[in-house]
Each structure stands twice: as structure tokens, then as C-alpha cells.
Write a protein that holds these residues in place. Structure first.
Motif, short mmCIF file in Angstrom:
data_model
loop_
_atom_site.label_atom_id
_atom_site.label_comp_id
_atom_site.label_asym_id
_atom_site.label_seq_id
_atom_site.Cartn_x
_atom_site.Cartn_y
_atom_site.Cartn_z
N GLY A 1 4.81 -9.62 9.55
CA GLY A 1 4.08 -8.41 9.92
C GLY A 1 4.11 -7.37 8.84
N ILE A 2 3.88 -6.12 9.22
CA ILE A 2 3.83 -4.99 8.29
C ILE A 2 5.13 -4.20 8.42
CG2 ILE A 2 2.60 -2.90 7.63
CD1 ILE A 2 0.07 -4.14 8.80
N TRP A 3 5.72 -3.89 7.27
CA TRP A 3 6.98 -3.17 7.21
C TRP A 3 6.79 -1.88 6.43
CZ3 TRP A 3 12.03 -5.29 8.69
CH2 TRP A 3 11.93 -6.52 9.37
N ARG A 4 7.53 -0.84 6.85
CA ARG A 4 7.44 0.47 6.21
C ARG A 4 8.72 0.76 5.42
NH1 ARG A 4 6.53 3.98 10.61
NH2 ARG A 4 8.79 4.02 10.91
N ILE A 5 8.54 1.37 4.22
CA ILE A 5 9.66 1.76 3.37
C ILE A 5 9.52 3.26 3.10
CG2 ILE A 5 10.80 1.41 1.14
CD1 ILE A 5 9.41 -1.40 1.13
N ALA A 6 10.58 4.01 3.32
CA ALA A 6 10.54 5.46 3.15
C ALA A 6 10.31 5.83 1.69
CB ALA A 6 11.84 6.07 3.65
N PRO A 7 9.76 7.01 1.42
CA PRO A 7 9.56 7.46 0.04
C PRO A 7 10.87 7.39 -0.75
CG PRO A 7 8.44 8.94 1.55
CD PRO A 7 9.24 8.00 2.40
N GLY A 8 10.80 6.81 -1.93
CA GLY A 8 11.99 6.67 -2.77
C GLY A 8 12.79 5.41 -2.52
N GLY A 9 12.45 4.67 -1.46
CA GLY A 9 13.15 3.42 -1.18
C GLY A 9 14.10 3.54 0.00
N GLY A 10 14.68 2.41 0.38
CA GLY A 10 15.59 2.39 1.51
C GLY A 10 15.43 1.12 2.32
N THR A 11 15.90 1.16 3.56
CA THR A 11 15.87 -0.01 4.43
C THR A 11 14.49 -0.15 5.07
OG1 THR A 11 18.21 0.26 4.92
CG2 THR A 11 16.92 -1.13 6.42
N PRO A 12 13.82 -1.29 4.88
CA PRO A 12 12.49 -1.47 5.48
C PRO A 12 12.58 -1.56 7.01
CG PRO A 12 12.87 -3.03 3.68
CD PRO A 12 14.20 -2.42 4.01
N ALA A 62 0.86 -1.18 0.00
CA ALA A 62 0.00 0.00 0.00
C ALA A 62 0.90 1.23 0.00
CB ALA A 62 -0.92 0.01 1.22
N ARG A 63 0.41 2.29 -0.63
CA ARG A 63 1.19 3.52 -0.74
C ARG A 63 0.45 4.68 -0.07
NH1 ARG A 63 1.66 8.25 -3.52
NH2 ARG A 63 3.78 8.92 -4.12
N ALA A 64 1.19 5.46 0.75
CA ALA A 64 0.64 6.66 1.36
C ALA A 64 0.79 7.84 0.41
CB ALA A 64 1.36 6.96 2.67
N TYR A 65 0.06 8.90 0.69
CA TYR A 65 0.09 10.09 -0.16
C TYR A 65 1.49 10.67 -0.30
CZ TYR A 65 -1.10 14.74 -1.92
OH TYR A 65 -1.16 15.89 -2.67
N ASP A 66 2.29 10.57 0.77
CA ASP A 66 3.64 11.15 0.73
C ASP A 66 4.67 10.23 0.10
OD1 ASP A 66 4.11 9.19 2.64
OD2 ASP A 66 4.77 10.58 4.22
N GLY A 67 4.25 9.06 -0.38
CA GLY A 67 5.16 8.13 -1.04
C GLY A 67 5.67 7.01 -0.16
N THR A 68 5.35 7.04 1.14
CA THR A 68 5.72 5.94 2.02
C THR A 68 5.02 4.66 1.56
OG1 THR A 68 6.00 7.45 3.89
CG2 THR A 68 5.72 5.11 4.40
N LEU A 69 5.76 3.57 1.55
CA LEU A 69 5.19 2.28 1.19
C LEU A 69 5.10 1.38 2.42
CD1 LEU A 69 7.14 1.53 -2.13
CD2 LEU A 69 4.82 2.46 -1.90
N TYR A 70 4.05 0.57 2.44
CA TYR A 70 3.86 -0.44 3.48
C TYR A 70 3.70 -1.79 2.79
CZ TYR A 70 2.85 3.70 6.26
OH TYR A 70 2.93 4.92 6.87
N VAL A 71 4.34 -2.83 3.34
CA VAL A 71 4.24 -4.16 2.75
C VAL A 71 4.01 -5.20 3.83
CG1 VAL A 71 5.67 -3.61 0.74
CG2 VAL A 71 6.75 -4.53 2.80
#
Length: 326
Positions: A124-135, A105-114
Motif C-alpha cells: 500500500g501507500i506509506w507516509r514519512i514525516a518531513p525530515g524522515g522517521g518511521t513510516p 511523491a513529496r508534499a509541499y510541507d516535506g511529507t513523503l509518500y511511498v
């Protein structure tokens, strides 16, 4: 990614049923045309696209289930890896064995959740910063479950995750924390008798004030209203007979009409509000075990996982022609 061992047992049954019971296209209803594959992926490397979220520029963020990766794919097919979920020692994921990344799922600011399913505390649920990076893991879900479809409600500040093994839709604060079993019930459970695959609640979408969930073993799509206080209303069955359904995506101009990815049949079906459906894409168009669908404007996106064919995982785009029906 290894083949889905228990789900493989339903493939022959799905094919034996042949084409879905369909209704002819009605005048003025949506049609799908111009299917074309824009990107091919590497099955041997685990690049099996399972779920999809769309970026404002029309590119697609895909979960590569077997590679434990999230990738961005442009409409021209240029692929860039955004993140890799951490390797897990001795994964024991129910139904699968291997650690896999599934819903996104994608947030309005570009944060991704998987959703990451491992059979360990990393499930569980992991967050990825906008543009990518370490979950970063923001919520732990039961290790004996299989978190699959995922959706974000930014207005309420919550995430919903469909658990295919435990027959549960989990609700988690977007900032992370303890999950709540938001809704359970027999309609969400996996089948108990062969040729059941062991996959119940699977795809999940937020649409018109409700959480919609597919059940793979039941071949159904369910609607669960979100009450004013955030609790779940009664489960409503909105479509049945969708053999091998994985995820689905709603059309923007047709209320409660959606496109369903029928993974084992290599088809995408247009499903109307009354539950009737028409097959609109097939393996002849380039599908290879389609796992999800996204729609934006006149463009349909279909990631093919190749879980069973083990050939040509890809991303297919097509045109949808819509007329308002209210």
C-alpha cells in the motif's frame, strides 16, 4: 534487490530492436548535455534507486527498492537514509517475490509518500514525516497487485498509484483510507504473451490537468484527463514504441515533452508531443538501467537501478537547455 525475473526475459528483445526510431532534433528544441554521475550506491546492499522526488534545495529523495529504504542525496552526492520500510515475513510480491519500495511523491510541507509492494497486507501507500522517521501505512492496496508509480495532487487532496500487475490507477485520499480504482482498461494491462514482462502501468505523473501513465509491456505513454468532478476521462495514447520504458519526467518549458527512462535499453529518450523521440543519454554517459527521471529548471536527474546490469546503481545529473515553444 534480486533481478526482476519476468522482466529479464524482455532484455534481449529490447536490445535486438536496437535504437529507437528517432527524429532529428529540430532547431530550438531542448538538448541535454554535461551528464555526470554524482553518487554511486551499493547494489549488494539493495541500494537500487527506483523512483525520485525533488526537494526545494535541489537534493533528490530516492527509493532504494531492494533495501526498502528512502534516501536523500544532495547534488554533491552526500547520501542520508531518511526511512526504512518494515521488514515483512514471507513476502510474496507479484513478479518479484521480495518486498520493494517503489514510487515516491513529496508534499509541499516535506511529507513523503511511498508505494510499498510486499504481497501481504503491508502492500500500500506509506507516509514519512518531513525530515524522515518511521513510516506509517495510510492505505492498503491489493496484495496481489504491484503499486509502482505514485503522484500527489495536493489541490484535490488525493494520491494516484499505478498498479503494474492489476492494470489499475488507484486513487487514495491523502489523509489515508480506502482506495478507489480510478481508471482501468486494456491500455493499462501487462502483456499476456511472451516476451511480455508482466509489467503494465508503471510510471505515473500529474501534468496539465491529467494523469499520465507509462505501460512497460506496451511501450506506451497514456494520458488520462482529470474531469471537473475528479473522475477519469477517456484514456489517450500519446506515445508508443518506447521499448522497456519505466518512468518519465516532463520538461518545464515545453508542453507535453518529456524524458523517458528506457530501463532495458540503458537510454533516456526525449519524447515530443507528436510521439517522435530522440535518444539523449546512453550507457556511455553512465546509465545503468535508468528507472525514472525528474527535471527541475535546467537540471535533469536520472536514477539508475542496475536491476539487470547489477553494476553501479547511481544518480546521474545533466543539463537541459530549453527554449519556450508554448
Amino acid at each position: 534487490m534480486p533481478r526482476l525475473p519476468r522482466l529479464a526475459g524482455v532484455t534481449a528483445a529490447a536490445l535486438a530492436l536496437g535504437l529507437l526510431a528517432t527524429a532529428p532534433a529540430a532547431g530550438g528544441e531542448p538538448t541535454v548535455s554535461d551528464p555526470h554521475v554524482v553518487a554511486h550506491f551499493d547494489f549488494a546492499a539493495g541500494q537500487t534507486p527506483e523512483n525520485i522526488a525533488l526537494e526545494p534545495d535541489g537534493s533528490a529523495d530516492l527509493t532504494f527498492a531492494g533495501a526498502r529504504q528512502v534516501a536523500n542525496v544532495t547534488r554533491a552526492g552526500v547520501t542520508r537514509i531518511l526511512a526504512t520500510l518494515p521488514e515483512v515475513a514471507d513476502p510474496d510480491t507479484p513478479n518479484l517475490g521480495a518486498a520493494v519500495v517503489l514510487g515516491i511523491a513529496r508534499a509541499y510541507d516535506g511529507t513523503l509518500y511511498v508505494n510499498y509492494a510486499t504481497g501481504t497486507r503491508e502492500t500500500g501507500i506509506w507516509r514519512i514525516a518531513p525530515g524522515g522517521g518511521t513510516p506509517v501505512q495510510i492505505a492498503q492496496l491489493p496484495s496481489d497487485g504491484l503499486p509502482n508509480g505514485l503522484a500527489l495532487d495536493e489541490r484535490r487532496g488525493v494520491l494516484y498509484a499505478a498498479d503494474s500487475v492489476l492494470g489499475t490507477v488507484w486513487r487514495v485520499p491523502v489523509e489515508g483510507g480506502k482506495p478507489t480504482a480510478w481508471v482501468t482498461g486494456a491500455a493499462l494491462d501487462p502483456g499476456k504473451v511472451p516476451p511480455a514482462s508482466g509489467f503494465g502501468a508503471n510510471g505515473l505523473r500529474l501534468h496539465h490537468g491529467a494523469v499520465w501513465v507509462s505501460n512497460t509491456d506496451a511501450g506506451s505513454v497514456l494520458r488520462v484527463p482529470v474531469q471537473e468532478d475528479g473522475s477519469a476521462g477517456p484514456i489517450q495514447t500519446r506515445a508508443t514504441g518506447l521499448v522497456g520504458i519505466d518512468d518519465f519526467g516532463f520538461l518545464e518549458r515545453h508542453r507535453d515533452t518529456f524524458l523517458a527512462a528506457l530501463l532495458t535499453a540503458d537510454q533516456v529518450a526525449l519524447v515530443r508531443p507528436d510521439g517522435t523521440r530522440t535518444v539523449v543519454l546512453t550507457r556511455q554517459d553512465g546509465l545503468s538501467n535508468p528507472a525514472s527521471v525528474a527535471v527541475r529548471g535546467r537540471t535533469v536527474y536520472v536514477p539508475s537501478s542496475a536491476f539487470f546490469t547489477m553494476q553501479d546503481p547511481n544518480l546521474l545529473l545533466a543539463r537541459v537547455h530549453q527554449r519556450d515553444r508554448g
